[in-house]
Design an enzyme around this catalytic site. Structure first.
Site, PDB file in Angstrom:
ATOM      1  CB  CYS A 276     -45.221  28.792 -12.459  1.00 14.00           C
ATOM      2  SG  CYS A 276     -46.013  27.203 -12.520  1.00 14.00           S
ATOM      3  NE  ARG A 305     -50.151  20.094  -8.735  1.00 13.76           N
ATOM      4  CZ  ARG A 305     -49.477  19.879  -9.842  1.00 13.76           C
ATOM      5  NH1 ARG A 305     -49.785  18.835 -10.583  1.00 13.76           N
ATOM      6  NH2 ARG A 305     -48.516  20.692 -10.220  1.00 13.76           N
ATOM      7  CD  GLN A 323     -44.052  20.549  -9.574  1.00 20.74           C
ATOM      8  OE1 GLN A 323     -43.300  20.836 -10.502  1.00 20.74           O
ATOM      9  NE2 GLN A 323     -45.282  21.015  -9.495  1.00 20.74           N
ATOM     10  CG  ASP A 325     -41.201  23.463 -10.602  1.00 21.84           C
ATOM     11  OD1 ASP A 325     -41.035  23.246 -11.812  1.00 21.84           O
ATOM     12  OD2 ASP A 325     -42.104  24.194 -10.148  1.00 21.84           O
ATOM     13  CG  HIS A 327     -40.754  27.893 -13.396  1.00 25.85           C
ATOM     14  ND1 HIS A 327     -40.842  27.507 -12.088  1.00 25.85           N
ATOM     15  CD2 HIS A 327     -41.873  27.448 -14.019  1.00 25.85           C
ATOM     16  CE1 HIS A 327     -41.985  26.863 -11.918  1.00 25.85           C
ATOM     17  NE2 HIS A 327     -42.628  26.807 -13.061  1.00 25.85           N
ATOM     18  CE  LYS A 411     -48.860  18.509 -19.221  1.00 24.51           C
ATOM     19  NZ  LYS A 411     -49.133  17.867 -17.958  1.00 24.51           N
ATOM     20  CG  HIS A 457     -43.693  25.900 -16.599  1.00 21.58           C
ATOM     21  ND1 HIS A 457     -44.418  26.346 -15.513  1.00 21.58           N
ATOM     22  CD2 HIS A 457     -43.959  26.770 -17.596  1.00 21.58           C
ATOM     23  CE1 HIS A 457     -45.094  27.430 -15.859  1.00 21.58           C
ATOM     24  NE2 HIS A 457     -44.837  27.707 -17.113  1.00 21.58           N
TER      25      HIS A 457
HETATM   26  C1  TSB Z   1     -42.985  21.643 -14.019  1.00 20.52           C
HETATM   27  N1  TSB Z   1     -45.669  24.163 -13.272  1.00 20.52           N
HETATM   28  C2  TSB Z   1     -45.152  22.908 -13.712  1.00 20.52           C
HETATM   29  C3  TSB Z   1     -43.714  22.748 -13.244  1.00 20.52           C
HETATM   30  O1  TSB Z   1     -42.993  23.947 -13.448  1.00 20.52           O
HETATM   31  C4  TSB Z   1     -46.039  21.795 -13.139  1.00 20.52           C
HETATM   32  O2  TSB Z   1     -46.512  21.904 -12.018  1.00 20.52           O
HETATM   33  N2  TSB Z   1     -46.229  20.739 -13.928  1.00 20.52           N
HETATM   34  S1  TSB Z   1     -47.125  19.466 -13.568  1.00 20.52           S
HETATM   35  O3  TSB Z   1     -48.416  19.856 -13.145  1.00 20.52           O
HETATM   36  O4  TSB Z   1     -47.058  18.594 -14.696  1.00 20.52           O
HETATM   37  O5  TSB Z   1     -46.441  18.732 -12.356  1.00 20.52           O
HETATM   38  C5  TSB Z   1     -45.087  18.347 -12.413  1.00 20.52           C
HETATM   39  C6  TSB Z   1     -44.904  16.877 -12.113  1.00 20.52           C
HETATM   40  O6  TSB Z   1     -45.425  16.571 -10.844  1.00 20.52           O
HETATM   41  C7  TSB Z   1     -45.638  15.938 -13.044  1.00 20.52           C
HETATM   42  O7  TSB Z   1     -44.904  15.742 -14.214  1.00 20.52           O
HETATM   43  C8  TSB Z   1     -45.744  14.680 -12.218  1.00 20.52           C
HETATM   44  O8  TSB Z   1     -44.584  13.898 -12.359  1.00 20.52           O
HETATM   45  C9  TSB Z   1     -45.799  15.196 -10.797  1.00 20.52           C
HETATM   46  N3  TSB Z   1     -47.148  15.148 -10.182  1.00 20.52           N
HETATM   47  C10 TSB Z   1     -48.238  15.809 -10.601  1.00 20.52           C
HETATM   48  N4  TSB Z   1     -49.292  15.556  -9.793  1.00 20.52           N
HETATM   49  C11 TSB Z   1     -48.848  14.713  -8.836  1.00 20.52           C
HETATM   50  C12 TSB Z   1     -49.459  14.075  -7.703  1.00 20.52           C
HETATM   51  N5  TSB Z   1     -50.723  14.286  -7.389  1.00 20.52           N
HETATM   52  N6  TSB Z   1     -48.692  13.252  -6.937  1.00 20.52           N
HETATM   53  C13 TSB Z   1     -47.396  13.047  -7.242  1.00 20.52           C
HETATM   54  N7  TSB Z   1     -46.773  13.624  -8.274  1.00 20.52           N
HETATM   55  C14 TSB Z   1     -47.481  14.446  -9.074  1.00 20.52           C
HETATM   56 ZN    ZN Z   2     -44.320  25.737 -13.497  1.00 19.32          ZN
END
Ligand code: TSB
Ligand code: ZN
Length: 583
Positions: A276, A305, A323, A325, A327, A411, A457
């Site tokens: 983001c 992460r 992702q 992803d 925005h 969300k 997002h």
């Molecule tokens: C959607 N900022 C938002 C983005 O713009 C975001 O990061 N959202 S999130 O934290 O929900 O992450 C997006 C998606 O990543 C989740 O819906 C999930 O499907 C996936 N995700 C989250 N953590 C993990 C992980 N540790 N391993 C694999 N996939 C993951």
């Molecule tokens: Zn985001």
């Protein structure tokens, strides 16, 4: 579907079975002390202090045997009611029970359940006699920290399940066995989709060529869909200065999930956990008019992460992910329409992948959790109400979950269940009034005034990693034609006579852009065909004398025993059609 009454009965049965197990453990390990033994969705467990003993499979069998013996003895299960004082006296030598009792109020009636030589503290209710506990199975064991705190002692947790009839138990065990076979970690290894290596580390899988083919197809698929819907794709770096995350609020609310700082030439850099902030800067790079909005910035973006090493799981939960992803920068009056379009896209994609077993979850903040959520009640209420209204207007059935929101906003999460029973988020769509504020984002409205956009997002496939884990389990590794690493396997009936024709067909299919393999090993036809099935290749060609003489193609689809023969032209049309069907 079982009804509520049956569900209650099953809970009671499982709860009583947990006591039965505790009694058996006590017989075999007289020094055992018991913490809690709740009923869970999959039966029950009990956390037990066995001193220095760590259980193994054989111990589990012994406990199970002892349980059968106690059950046959058929003692009644008798409720006793005690005052707090009496309960403290009864369990004077058991620190775990004392801990539980001390947390109860002084005037509370405390109940115990006694069966033969065993008494346990418990609210109940229970079945009447241990005889009713016949069809049970201890499933597994693990270590579990007392009270879930890693500074505490490790207790032995034993899981089990109990049913009313033998048939129900057998069916359940069969389902568990099937789920194990679908586990993406198992199939991922067998089908050479991905691997892990201790030199790389936990939660950092390596995608092998077969997995990479599937991923590339997924990437192309979603990029194409998004482009048609007016998304612009960008590339941004995985590193940024900590300053960026201090502005966005990640530093205050998300630091625990990030890898530590790298110091370079007096600069502080971090690996990004989300994209983001980078996308906010791209928006800010230009002045925007109200007519330009919505602006949809998409990226297939790597993120990092710091997931706990005990929580990482195959491709499902990783530390390095990518992702799908985007925005969306929208005017307040566009929230509903844009949000609806995202939901429509989710449903469209799910139809393509035949995803039908999922639930929408409205993830809200926990008002008490001031560490995780930015403290602006008015902004939160506005965002949550806005989202709830949109969902109600769209007529989407959803349930609410407190404490599951992102730090910047509520969300809509799409929850699915994995083969081994994890409840995970696949897609997500989030409403954010905070980051536009933090980054001072603007657009110029009709009257020439500066206005604040709102950010949505969203991640449709979530991450490619998690989506792949889902796909492997859903398809049991038998990918549809358009995704399969190898789509067609060519097998000559007899190497001596049919190799040349097989090679011709192989090359011709390759020129037509299909992913083809040819099996020219000196093995029996039946062996090669079996292997083609083990590799879960969607189409296997069997080319012999008849095919060669008539310039035809005979094929078998994965999962069938039927052979069909077509001309080359017909076969190409058949393939094109099958690719479009996405299954
Ligand atoms: C959607 N900022 C938002 C983005 O713009 C975001 O990061 N959202 S999130 O934290 O929900 O992450 C997006 C998606 O990543 C989740 O819906 C999930 O499907 C996936 N995700 C989250 N953590 C993990 C992980 N540790 N391993 C694999 N996939 C993951
Ligand atoms: Zn985001």
């Amino acid at each position: 579907m079982i009804n509520i009454k049956e569900h209650e009965n099953l809970s009671i049965l499982n709860h009583s079975c947990a006591h039965l197990m505790a009694q058996a453990v006590k017989h075999l390990y007289p020094d055992a002390k018991f913490w809690v033994g709740p009923v869970i969705e999959e039966g029950f467990y009990y956390d037990i202090d066995l001193g220095d003993i760590t259980l193994n499979e054989e111990d589990l069998e012994k406990i199970q045997k002892e349980m059968k013996k106690i059950s046959k003895d058929g003692k009644r299960i008798v409720r006793q009611e005690l005052s707090k004082k009496e309960a403290l006296e009864l369990f004077f030598d058991d620190p775990y029970k004392i801990d539980l009792i001390e947390n109860m109020s002084n005037d509370e009636i405390i109940s115990c359940y006694k069966q033969g030589d065993f008494t346990d503290l418990c609210r109940g209710p229970h079945v009447e006699t241990v005889k009713e506990l016949k069809y049970f199975k201890l499933l597994k064991f693990s270590g579990a920290y007392y009270k879930g705190d890693s500074n505490n002692k490790v207790l032995q947790r034993i899981y089990g399940v109990c049913f009313k009839t033998e048939e129900e138990l057998e069916n359940h065990l069969k389902e568990l066995e099937e789920a194990k076979m679908r586990d993406h970690r198992k199939l991922g290894k067998e089908l050479e989709l991905f691997m892990n290596h201790e030199l790389v580390g936990p939660g950092l899988p390596l995608w092998l060529p077969n997995g990479a083919v599937v991923r590339t197809e997924l990437e192309n698929y979603i990029r194409r869909k998004e482009r048609k819907l007016g998304y612009d794709h960008v590339y941004t770096p995985c590193l940024a200065s900590t300053e960026l995350y201090k502005i966005s609020g990640h530093w205050d609310h998300y630091k625990e999930d990030m890898f530590p700082i790298m110091e370079m030439d007096k600069e502080e850099l971090v690996l990004r956990p989300m994209n983001c902030p980078h996308h906010m800067l791209i928006y800010k790079n230009k002045i925007h008019s109200y007519r330009d909005l919505p602006i949809r910035i998409g990226e297939l973006a790597p993120d990092f992460r710091y997931e706990a090493s005990g929580a990482v799981c195959g491709l499902e939960r990783v530390r390095a992910m990518c992702q799908n992803d985007a925005h969306l920068f929208v005017r307040p009056d566009q929230i509903k329409e844009e949000f609806s379009k995202v939901v429509a896209l989710i449903l469209d994609v799910y139809a393509d992948f035949h995803i039908n077993d999922y639930k929408f979850r409205l993830s809200l903040r926990d008002r008490e959790d001031v560490e995780k959520y930015y403290p602006d009640d008015e902004m939160w209420d506005k965002a949550e109400n806005e989202l709830r209204t949109v969902l109600t207007e769209l007529d989407i059935p959803f349930y609410e979950a407190i404490g599951e929101a992102a730090f910047y906003g509520p969300k809509l999460d799409v929850q699915i269940k994995t083969a081994i029973g994890h409840d995970i988020t696949l897609s997500t769509c989030q409403l954010d009034f905070l980051l536009p504020e933090r980054f001072d984002l603007n657009y110029i409205d009709e009257t020439g005034e500066k206005k604040r956009p709102v950010v949505i997002h969203r991640a449709i496939l979530g991450t490619f990693d998690r989506f792949m884990a889902y796909l492997i389990e859903e398809t049991k590794g038998a990918f549809p034609l358009w995704l399969a690493p190898i789509q067609i396997n060519v097998i000559p009936v007899n190497l001596e006579y049919h190799e040349k024709y097989s090679n011709e067909i192989f090359n011709w299919l390759r020129e037509n852009d299909y992913r083809v393999d040819i099996d020219l090993r000196n093995e029996k036809l039946s062996y090669k065909m079996r292997e083609s099935v083990i590799r879960k290749i969607p189409i296997t060609l069997i080319l012999g004398q008849k095919e060669m003489d008539e310039v035809m193609i005979s094929y078998r689809l994965y999962g069938t025993n039927e052979t069909t023969t077509l001309s080359k032209k017909e076969f190409l049309l058949f393939l094109q059609d099958k690719m479009k069907q996405k299954n």
